[in-house]
Design an enzyme around this catalytic site. Structure first.
Site, short mmCIF file in Angstrom:
data_model
loop_
_atom_site.label_atom_id
_atom_site.label_comp_id
_atom_site.label_asym_id
_atom_site.label_seq_id
_atom_site.Cartn_x
_atom_site.Cartn_y
_atom_site.Cartn_z
N GLN A 184 48.55 49.90 38.93
CA GLN A 184 48.82 48.80 37.98
C GLN A 184 47.96 48.88 36.73
O GLN A 184 48.04 48.02 35.85
CB GLN A 184 48.59 47.44 38.67
CG GLN A 184 49.55 47.18 39.82
CD GLN A 184 49.20 45.93 40.61
OE1 GLN A 184 48.38 45.10 40.23
NE2 GLN A 184 49.86 45.77 41.76
N HIS A 254 45.76 44.23 40.21
CA HIS A 254 45.39 42.88 39.76
C HIS A 254 44.43 42.86 38.58
O HIS A 254 43.30 42.36 38.68
CB HIS A 254 44.81 42.05 40.92
CG HIS A 254 45.76 41.97 42.10
ND1 HIS A 254 45.45 41.31 43.26
CD2 HIS A 254 47.00 42.47 42.28
CE1 HIS A 254 46.46 41.40 44.10
NE2 HIS A 254 47.42 42.11 43.52
N GLU A 346 52.97 31.26 41.30
CA GLU A 346 52.71 29.91 40.79
C GLU A 346 52.89 29.78 39.29
O GLU A 346 52.73 30.74 38.55
CB GLU A 346 51.24 29.53 41.08
CG GLU A 346 50.89 29.47 42.54
CD GLU A 346 49.44 29.06 42.79
OE1 GLU A 346 48.68 28.94 41.81
OE2 GLU A 346 49.11 28.86 43.97
N TYR A 356 41.80 26.75 40.64
CA TYR A 356 43.21 26.83 41.02
C TYR A 356 43.43 27.30 42.46
O TYR A 356 44.54 27.56 42.87
CB TYR A 356 43.99 27.63 39.96
CG TYR A 356 44.05 26.80 38.67
CD1 TYR A 356 45.10 25.94 38.43
CD2 TYR A 356 42.97 26.78 37.79
CE1 TYR A 356 45.12 25.11 37.32
CE2 TYR A 356 42.97 25.96 36.67
CZ TYR A 356 44.05 25.12 36.45
OH TYR A 356 44.05 24.28 35.36
N TYR A 367 51.12 40.34 52.61
CA TYR A 367 52.31 41.20 52.57
C TYR A 367 52.70 41.71 53.95
O TYR A 367 53.86 41.94 54.23
CB TYR A 367 52.09 42.39 51.64
CG TYR A 367 52.07 41.98 50.19
CD1 TYR A 367 53.24 41.53 49.57
CD2 TYR A 367 50.91 42.02 49.44
CE1 TYR A 367 53.24 41.14 48.25
CE2 TYR A 367 50.90 41.64 48.11
CZ TYR A 367 52.06 41.19 47.51
OH TYR A 367 52.05 40.80 46.21
#
Ligand code: HEC
Length: 476
Positions: A184, A254, A346, A356, A367
């Site tokens: 990523q 991430h 979200e 949060y 997963y």
């Protein structure tokens, strides 16, 4: 003898738990529920759980309550003594996922579109027009005030796409920093200074290679830089955020990385980098929204500025992987979308100093089907304004403003990669009251931008993520 009873009980309870709680949600379902509701949830002795018909309440809470307490008079057993709270929550995610799949098989929103390119929505009929294709996956796009487009290719290319009388020509902007391109990681977001071209700054986020910090190891961390595009080159380069090398990791996941500029401040997100507990740790940049001045200095009224342990750039925390960040055109509030685990993507309204909740509370599970936590809410932690089970894999977001789709002004456009969707959320008084799929099954929708004249630009990657394209939505 007297003491043996409780001991025996413990063993029994423990055994019970391990028998029923194989952990993985699909196993838990098979062992405990399939005999009545069917292996694929289609119904048998008891009703189907994938037809979206609910006799005992349709919200996640209602379904959880039915599983927990049963419906004695109907013959649905109560499971609270046999399954853990985590497992019952996992079953809700599993039922939602299976229901989604069953629905997909029955009908997709494109089923009545022969050529798959026309989309009927509430308000407009849309057609898709590919304006430019790329032979690498894209991550982001942003408009310049003159209608030109900037786009990032994850492998480390920044493109300027100029629009001359409807003809688009692309030029690669050379001289941007090296990026760590892996999983990523790569060149990620691009954003334009609100006072462009008077302040001709372009901001980018990227995975800074650990090697750039003078350490000879594989890995990286989210960094933010700004520069100016002159003569087709990246010039006046300034790195405005770079994490200490001790925060670098070889994990390829991430990075967060969305950037919003407003009112002298740059807000940007960093994901948990695969270490979920760090999202609650204020000494770490992971799982946070950060706030700096446009030039990278730290505002003295940031919430943790007086806390010696905490990082002074932190604005909010408890985030998993915030890959969408957008400024509300009227309220100027910052809205965020966050890529959840399995279930639990979200939409949040970001406020200073707030927590949060990740990973203490979440609507998702791991997963592999294992639970993360049994809690979806807790005192002192913010609830999402909206969430998706199953996950749509949220990417970039943008509020709509303009004339082309005037009925959609101030609606939030949300991208979904795994579910190949562009969605439109109507937000009233901070509540999401409509969630509509606008575009479906055209590829992984990674980002969305609104042109100065009100067109909607969508960044779509192929399913293998080997190629990307920029698509403009037209109203017929
Ligand atoms: C002994 C049979 C039986 C087993 C085992 C069973 N159920 Fe049920 N379940 C029922 C019956 C009967 C109903 C009531 C609806 C109906 O008539 O089909 C029901 C209703 C439900 C409902 C509510 C549906 C609605 O319309 O609101 C949910 C949710 C549900 N079950 C989930 C589960 C889950 C999850 C498991 C496994 C942990 C499970 N059930 C195991 C028989 C069973």
């Amino acid at each position: 003898m007297k003491f043996k009873m409780p001991f025996l009980f413990t063993i029994l309870a423990f055994n019970c738990h391990t028998t029923f709680a194989a952990g993985n949600v699909s196993e838990v379902f098979k062992q405990n529920c399939a005999s009545c509701h069917g292996e694929s949830l289609q119904g048998g002795l008891a009703k189907s759980l994938v037809d979206n018909q609910w006799q005992y309440g349709s919200s996640d809470k209602d379904i959880l309550a039915t599983i927990r307490n049963g419906v004695a008079e109907a013959g649905m057993p109560a499971w609270k003594a046999l399954l853990s709270e985590e497992e019952m929550r996992g079953l809700v995610v599993y039922i939602r996922e299976q229901a989604y799949q069953a629905q997909q098989q029955q009908a997709s929103p494109t089923a009545d579109n022969q050529n798959n390119e026309l989309f009927k929505t509430q308000g407009y009929q849309l057609s898709l027009d590919t304006v430019m294709s790329f032979d690498g996956a894209l991550w982001a796009a942003a408009y310049l005030p003159n209608g030109d487009i900037l786009a990032t290719e994850k492998r480390g290319k920044l493109w300027l796409i100029q629009n001359t009388d409807g003809q688009y020509i692309k030029t690669e902007i050379k001289g941007i920093p090296d990026v760590w391109y892996h999983s990523q990681a790569g060149l990620l977001d691009v954003a334009v200074h609100p006072n462009y071209p008077r302040q001709p700054w372009i901001y980018i986020s990227y995975s800074e290679p650990t090697s750039a910090k003078g350490k000879n190891s594989k890995g990286g961390m989210t960094a933010i830089a700004r520069g100016q595009i002159m003569d087709g080159k990246w010039q006046q380069h300034q790195q405005i955020y770079s994490a200490d090398v001790k925060f670098h990791t070889a994990a390829g996941v991430h990075f967060g990385s969305r950037i919003v500029l407003n009112n002298g401040y740059v807000f940007f997100s960093i994901g948990d980098r695969g270490k979920m507990d760090l999202a609650q740790d204020l000494t770490q940049p992971n799982g946070k929204i950060h706030r700096l001045y446009y030039d990278g200095r730290i505002p003295q009224n940031n919430p943790f500025i007086k806390d010696k342990q905490a990082l002074a750039s932190i604005w909010s925390y408890g985030h998993r992987n915030p890959q969408g960040l957008a400024l509300h055109p009227v309220t100027e509030a910052i809205w965020e979308t966050e890529h959840g685990p399995r279930g639990g993507d979200e939409v949040n309204l970001i406020e200073k100093n707030k927590n949060y909740g990740w990973p203490v509370i979440t609507y998702g599970i791991n997963y592999n089907g294992q639970p993360i936590t049994d809690k979806t809410e807790q005192e002192g932690m913010e609830q999402p304004k909206h969430y998706w089970i199953p996950s749509i894999a949220t990417g970039g977001i943008e509020f709509y403003r303009g004339k082309t789709f005037a009925k959609w002004n101030n609606n939030l456009l949300v991208t979904g990669m795994a579910k190949q969707e562009l969605r439109r959320l109507v937000i009233e008084e901070e509540k999401v009251v409509i969630d509509e799929v606008l575009v479906k099954n055209q590829g992984r929708v990674r980002d969305v931008a609104v042109s100065p004249s009100g067109e909607i630009l969508v960044v779509i990657n192929s399913l293998d993520q080997g190629a990307g394209r920029l698509v403009i939505l037209k109203s017929l």
